[in-house]
Design a protein around this motif. Structure first.
Motif, PDB file in Angstrom:
ATOM      1  N   LEU A  25      49.828  11.575   1.797  1.00 37.25           N
ATOM      2  CA  LEU A  25      48.819  11.468   2.843  1.00 37.25           C
ATOM      3  C   LEU A  25      48.802   9.992   3.217  1.00 37.25           C
ATOM      4  O   LEU A  25      48.488   9.137   2.388  1.00 37.25           O
ATOM      5  N   LEU A  26      49.188   9.687   4.434  1.00 30.96           N
ATOM      6  CA  LEU A  26      49.346   8.303   4.862  1.00 30.96           C
ATOM      7  C   LEU A  26      48.278   7.876   5.847  1.00 30.96           C
ATOM      8  O   LEU A  26      47.862   8.671   6.701  1.00 30.96           O
ATOM      9  N   GLU A  27      47.868   6.642   5.742  1.00 29.19           N
ATOM     10  CA  GLU A  27      47.071   5.972   6.766  1.00 29.19           C
ATOM     11  C   GLU A  27      47.879   4.738   7.152  1.00 29.19           C
ATOM     12  O   GLU A  27      48.150   3.881   6.308  1.00 29.19           O
ATOM     13  N   ILE A  28      48.285   4.672   8.409  1.00 30.43           N
ATOM     14  CA  ILE A  28      49.122   3.585   8.896  1.00 30.43           C
ATOM     15  C   ILE A  28      48.268   2.737   9.831  1.00 30.43           C
ATOM     16  O   ILE A  28      47.808   3.223  10.873  1.00 30.43           O
ATOM     17  N   TYR A  29      48.040   1.493   9.451  1.00 31.39           N
ATOM     18  CA  TYR A  29      47.094   0.619  10.131  1.00 31.39           C
ATOM     19  C   TYR A  29      47.773  -0.117  11.280  1.00 31.39           C
ATOM     20  O   TYR A  29      48.248  -1.236  11.127  1.00 31.39           O
ATOM     21  N   GLU A  30      47.806   0.534  12.438  1.00 32.40           N
ATOM     22  CA  GLU A  30      48.539   0.025  13.597  1.00 32.40           C
ATOM     23  C   GLU A  30      47.928  -1.229  14.209  1.00 32.40           C
ATOM     24  O   GLU A  30      48.631  -2.026  14.817  1.00 32.40           O
ATOM     25  N   THR A  31      46.620  -1.400  14.073  1.00 31.39           N
ATOM     26  CA  THR A  31      45.947  -2.568  14.644  1.00 31.39           C
ATOM     27  C   THR A  31      45.631  -3.575  13.544  1.00 31.39           C
ATOM     28  O   THR A  31      45.062  -3.221  12.517  1.00 31.39           O
ATOM     29  N   ASP A  32      45.981  -4.817  13.785  1.00 32.00           N
ATOM     30  CA  ASP A  32      45.674  -5.897  12.851  1.00 32.00           C
ATOM     31  C   ASP A  32      44.295  -6.461  13.209  1.00 32.00           C
ATOM     32  O   ASP A  32      44.121  -7.027  14.287  1.00 32.00           O
ATOM     33  N   PRO A  33      43.304  -6.307  12.327  1.00 30.80           N
ATOM     34  CA  PRO A  33      41.962  -6.821  12.622  1.00 30.80           C
ATOM     35  C   PRO A  33      41.934  -8.336  12.869  1.00 30.80           C
ATOM     36  O   PRO A  33      41.017  -8.835  13.505  1.00 30.80           O
ATOM     37  N   ALA A  34      42.940  -9.056  12.392  1.00 31.51           N
ATOM     38  CA  ALA A  34      42.992 -10.506  12.631  1.00 31.51           C
ATOM     39  C   ALA A  34      43.287 -10.817  14.097  1.00 31.51           C
ATOM     40  O   ALA A  34      42.901 -11.875  14.597  1.00 31.51           O
TER      41      ALA A  34
END
Length: 165
Positions: A138-147
């Motif tokens: 089960l993957l969560e891929i964090y496409e947006t960089d909060p920085a």
């Protein structure tokens, strides 16, 4: 906000990651710092990520700690070490959707994807059936960089369940 779920086929994906065992409540404080640690490890080994950072949930018992990996996809399979393991997320079919918004909505996004699969009559293995393996990732891929995007309402995270080959 959630996108319309879909089924996609992906090739084998090499990765570098740190595997941890932790309680669900500790994910927000303990997992995100590992992204920077893996990025630093890649740089020190002359490699760079070829995509966004991910969390992969590999064991999710009803009670007790879960096992997850925090990592990055890489262009090729690298040699790991005692801290950073490397491997390959196997090719196959994945159900996916995009969650737009703060990370506290990711649990609901995972539930929504599972419910959609149920309505489609598509079974998906859960990590408990293949503990510690990517066969039921089960993957969560964090496409947006909060920085680079400080507005959490604009953060995009892909939620994907591996369905098999």
């Amino acid at each position: 906000m959630l996108s319309t779920p879909e089924i996609v086929t992906r090739p084998d994906q090499p990765f570098a990651a740190i595997r941890v065992s932790l309680e669900r409540r500790d994910i927000p404080s303990r997992a995100p710092p590992l992204i920077g640690e893996v990025a630093g490890w890649l740089a020190a080994h002359g490699a760079a990520p070829v995509g966004a950072p991910f969390f992969s949930y590999l064991e999710m018992p009803e009670d007790g700690p879960l096992v997850m990996e925090v990592g990055f996809p890489t262009a090729a399979l690298l040699a790991g070490d005692a801290r950073v393991r490397t491997g390959t997320i196997p090719a196959g079919r994945f159900a996916r959707l995009i969650h737009t918004g703060p990370y506290d909505g990711l649990y609901e996004a995972n539930v929504a994807l599972g419910e959609w699969l149920g309505k489609q009559g598509i079974a998906h293995p859960m990590p408990e059936q293949s503990p510690g393996a990517y066969d039921a990732a089960l993957l969560e891929i964090y496409e947006t960089d909060p920085a680079t995007e400080p507005d959490p309402q604009k953060w995009k995270t892909e939620v994907a369940f591996r369905l098999g080959r």
